[in-house]
Design a protein around this motif. Sequence first.
Motif, PDB file in Angstrom:
ATOM      1  N   LEU A  17      -1.272 -35.522 -41.008  1.00  0.00           N
ATOM      2  CA  LEU A  17      -1.622 -36.669 -40.166  1.00  0.00           C
ATOM      3  C   LEU A  17      -0.433 -37.603 -39.950  1.00  0.00           C
ATOM      4  N   THR A  18       0.514 -37.625 -40.889  1.00  0.00           N
ATOM      5  CA  THR A  18       1.700 -38.462 -40.730  1.00  0.00           C
ATOM      6  C   THR A  18       2.602 -37.955 -39.616  1.00  0.00           C
ATOM      7  N   TRP A  19       2.734 -36.629 -39.507  1.00  0.00           N
ATOM      8  CA  TRP A  19       3.668 -36.053 -38.543  1.00  0.00           C
ATOM      9  C   TRP A  19       3.027 -35.659 -37.222  1.00  0.00           C
ATOM     10  N   LEU A  20       1.704 -35.736 -37.124  1.00  0.00           N
ATOM     11  CA  LEU A  20       1.055 -35.417 -35.849  1.00  0.00           C
ATOM     12  C   LEU A  20       1.405 -36.417 -34.745  1.00  0.00           C
ATOM     13  N   PRO A  21       1.385 -37.730 -34.987  1.00  0.00           N
ATOM     14  CA  PRO A  21       1.741 -38.671 -33.913  1.00  0.00           C
ATOM     15  C   PRO A  21       3.137 -38.479 -33.339  1.00  0.00           C
ATOM     16  N   PRO A  22       4.210 -38.361 -34.160  1.00  0.00           N
ATOM     17  CA  PRO A  22       5.515 -38.121 -33.532  1.00  0.00           C
ATOM     18  C   PRO A  22       5.586 -36.797 -32.788  1.00  0.00           C
ATOM     19  N   GLY A  23       4.848 -35.787 -33.244  1.00  0.00           N
ATOM     20  CA  GLY A  23       4.806 -34.536 -32.501  1.00  0.00           C
ATOM     21  C   GLY A  23       4.191 -34.714 -31.121  1.00  0.00           C
ATOM     22  N   LEU A  24       3.102 -35.469 -31.051  1.00  0.00           N
ATOM     23  CA  LEU A  24       2.418 -35.688 -29.772  1.00  0.00           C
ATOM     24  C   LEU A  24       3.288 -36.445 -28.773  1.00  0.00           C
ATOM     25  N   THR A  25       4.122 -37.347 -29.248  1.00  0.00           N
ATOM     26  CA  THR A  25       4.921 -38.173 -28.329  1.00  0.00           C
ATOM     27  C   THR A  25       6.297 -37.589 -28.034  1.00  0.00           C
ATOM     28  N   THR A 149       4.411 -28.864 -34.753  1.00  0.00           N
ATOM     29  CA  THR A 149       4.272 -27.754 -33.808  1.00  0.00           C
ATOM     30  C   THR A 149       3.087 -27.979 -32.876  1.00  0.00           C
ATOM     31  N   ILE A 150       1.938 -28.269 -33.456  1.00  0.00           N
ATOM     32  CA  ILE A 150       0.730 -28.514 -32.652  1.00  0.00           C
ATOM     33  C   ILE A 150       0.925 -29.732 -31.766  1.00  0.00           C
ATOM     34  N   GLY A 151       1.504 -30.781 -32.341  1.00  0.00           N
ATOM     35  CA  GLY A 151       1.706 -32.005 -31.566  1.00  0.00           C
ATOM     36  C   GLY A 151       2.644 -31.811 -30.399  1.00  0.00           C
ATOM     37  N   ALA A 152       3.754 -31.095 -30.623  1.00  0.00           N
ATOM     38  CA  ALA A 152       4.723 -30.895 -29.540  1.00  0.00           C
ATOM     39  C   ALA A 152       4.115 -30.111 -28.386  1.00  0.00           C
ATOM     40  N   LEU A 153       3.393 -29.055 -28.704  1.00  0.00           N
ATOM     41  CA  LEU A 153       2.763 -28.261 -27.651  1.00  0.00           C
ATOM     42  C   LEU A 153       1.657 -29.046 -26.945  1.00  0.00           C
ATOM     43  N   THR A 154       0.827 -29.730 -27.723  1.00  0.00           N
ATOM     44  CA  THR A 154      -0.267 -30.505 -27.132  1.00  0.00           C
ATOM     45  C   THR A 154       0.266 -31.649 -26.282  1.00  0.00           C
ATOM     46  N   GLY A 155       1.259 -32.363 -26.821  1.00  0.00           N
ATOM     47  CA  GLY A 155       1.839 -33.470 -26.064  1.00  0.00           C
ATOM     48  C   GLY A 155       2.512 -33.020 -24.786  1.00  0.00           C
ATOM     49  N   GLY A 156       3.059 -31.799 -24.776  1.00  0.00           N
ATOM     50  CA  GLY A 156       3.674 -31.289 -23.552  1.00  0.00           C
ATOM     51  C   GLY A 156       2.678 -30.795 -22.534  1.00  0.00           C
ATOM     52  N   LEU A 157       1.507 -30.320 -22.995  1.00  0.00           N
ATOM     53  CA  LEU A 157       0.515 -29.753 -22.080  1.00  0.00           C
ATOM     54  C   LEU A 157      -0.495 -30.785 -21.564  1.00  0.00           C
ATOM     55  N   LEU A 158      -0.774 -31.823 -22.367  1.00  0.00           N
ATOM     56  CA  LEU A 158      -1.781 -32.806 -21.957  1.00  0.00           C
ATOM     57  C   LEU A 158      -1.501 -33.428 -20.577  1.00  0.00           C
ATOM     58  N   ALA A 271      10.012 -27.911 -25.050  1.00  0.00           N
ATOM     59  CA  ALA A 271       8.788 -27.977 -25.848  1.00  0.00           C
ATOM     60  C   ALA A 271       8.535 -26.655 -26.567  1.00  0.00           C
ATOM     61  N   VAL A 272       8.744 -25.550 -25.853  1.00  0.00           N
ATOM     62  CA  VAL A 272       8.520 -24.234 -26.463  1.00  0.00           C
ATOM     63  C   VAL A 272       9.549 -23.963 -27.563  1.00  0.00           C
ATOM     64  N   VAL A 273      10.819 -24.226 -27.263  1.00  0.00           N
ATOM     65  CA  VAL A 273      11.881 -23.989 -28.248  1.00  0.00           C
ATOM     66  C   VAL A 273      11.647 -24.853 -29.495  1.00  0.00           C
ATOM     67  N   PHE A 278       9.614 -25.687 -35.211  1.00  0.00           N
ATOM     68  CA  PHE A 278       8.690 -26.285 -36.168  1.00  0.00           C
ATOM     69  C   PHE A 278       7.837 -25.218 -36.849  1.00  0.00           C
ATOM     70  N   ALA A 279       7.441 -24.194 -36.094  1.00  0.00           N
ATOM     71  CA  ALA A 279       6.681 -23.094 -36.706  1.00  0.00           C
ATOM     72  C   ALA A 279       7.537 -22.394 -37.764  1.00  0.00           C
ATOM     73  N   ALA A 280       8.811 -22.189 -37.455  1.00  0.00           N
ATOM     74  CA  ALA A 280       9.719 -21.592 -38.439  1.00  0.00           C
ATOM     75  C   ALA A 280       9.897 -22.513 -39.635  1.00  0.00           C
ATOM     76  N   ASN A 281       9.883 -23.814 -39.386  1.00  0.00           N
ATOM     77  CA  ASN A 281       9.972 -24.781 -40.478  1.00  0.00           C
ATOM     78  C   ASN A 281       8.788 -24.630 -41.427  1.00  0.00           C
ATOM     79  N   ALA A 282       7.592 -24.449 -40.850  1.00  0.00           N
ATOM     80  CA  ALA A 282       6.407 -24.258 -41.682  1.00  0.00           C
ATOM     81  C   ALA A 282       6.524 -22.980 -42.503  1.00  0.00           C
ATOM     82  N   ALA A 283       6.958 -21.893 -41.872  1.00  0.00           N
ATOM     83  CA  ALA A 283       7.110 -20.621 -42.587  1.00  0.00           C
ATOM     84  C   ALA A 283       8.159 -20.726 -43.683  1.00  0.00           C
TER      85      ALA A 283
END
Length: 437
Positions: A17-25, A149-158, A271-273, A278-283
């Motif tokens: 929840l801490t990192w979701l807002p910066p991802g979205l913006t 990852t989720i935030g960046a994709l969602t913020g780019g598509l919204l 956004a994709v790159v 970020f997905a690689a960061n999670a892995a």
Amino acid sequence: MMSSEAARRRYALIQFLTWLPPGLTMAPMVLLMSVRGLDIAQIGLVFAAYSAVIVVMELPTGGLADVIGRRVVLAVAAAVNVVGLVTMALADSVWPFLVASVLKGVARALSSGPAQAWYVDALHAAEGPEADLKPGLAVGATAGAVALTIGALTGGLLPLVARGDALAVPVWAAAGASVVLLVTVLWAMPETRTARGGAVRGARGRVAEVMRDVPATIVDGIRLGLTDRGLGRLLLVSIAAGVMLNGIELLTPGRLAALTGRADTASAAYAVVTALGFAANAAGSLAAPAVARLAGGSVRAAVLATIVVAGAVAALAASAGLNGRVGIVAAGVAYVLIFAGASVAELLRGELIHRRVASGRRATVMSVDSLQLQFGAMLSSVALAPLANAAGTGVAWTAAAVIVLGSALLYVRLPAPRPAFGDPLVERNSVEGHNRA
């Protein structure tokens, strides 16, 4: 007493929840300022204000968390972030955007250390000071990376599906996510003790008393970094990381714009790159404990991961000579390697730091570390951007790769950690061991 598993789950949720807002913006922020009349110089001023606030407030807020508690400071950070994001969503000129940026910087400074310090304290309370930090830190880092990852994709598509003021929609969504974080922190972060007293203070004490304790806590954290050579070297690594991360984030959008020829397609490609990174960061965060076992220890694994990052940044520099889709794909592959390697190195470096720091200084040292990262980012903005203009993006990224590679030397012959005296759990175990002897 909370179990270690419960603490781990709650820490992961808070990190998400801490990192979701910066991802979205991340994707719409610059575009939102542009369509509302800000030029590139004004946008740069807004970004500079954010970094400057973090640099000024990082140490005081870390000391504050060690004095009054992690939950209080993180809850205040979430509340301030809500105000900052709402201000940004409504801003229509440079001054409101500056106010929003300052508020977001305050929130970032407040939130840089408390959650991790709370988790380490909770784990030590449940399992003792020798508890393995890697699994929980890995889960938390993974949750943060997934959120980005989720935030960046969602913020780019919204904005593609929203109506009206479409670019502001992700910002409103980020404000809502910060409200959820505020509620979650108040529920999920019970504190059994504070670092300086061994127990939560009755009503947090008077404000004047608390603020008198903060400077002493800050001085203690800085002194520890200066007197413990190993800790000082681990903190210096963060400067190199800041130079590298800011360098690729600063220069990649322009590089992709040159490859695609259009700002909107460059934004989508970025956004994709970024999401791939970020997905690689999670892995990488999940894999870090296994990497440490295979490498024969956290220090060796951190060195290997740092070398991988330096090689990936060098590959990104080499990709500056490619064109079209090949160049975009090369940038994406480099991002995956950079963020995967960086997540492994960062998690293991965090473990090495925590083993050198007592509870009473933990959040402060985390703030010192974050300050080093921001300082590296500022150096990158001052040095790498002009270098890219003068000699090309590839040369600037090559310089970043050299700096990262050089930081691997800071791990070589790292001094053994001292006992973290000042932590009641460590002191108690040491006394008991002495009495048994």
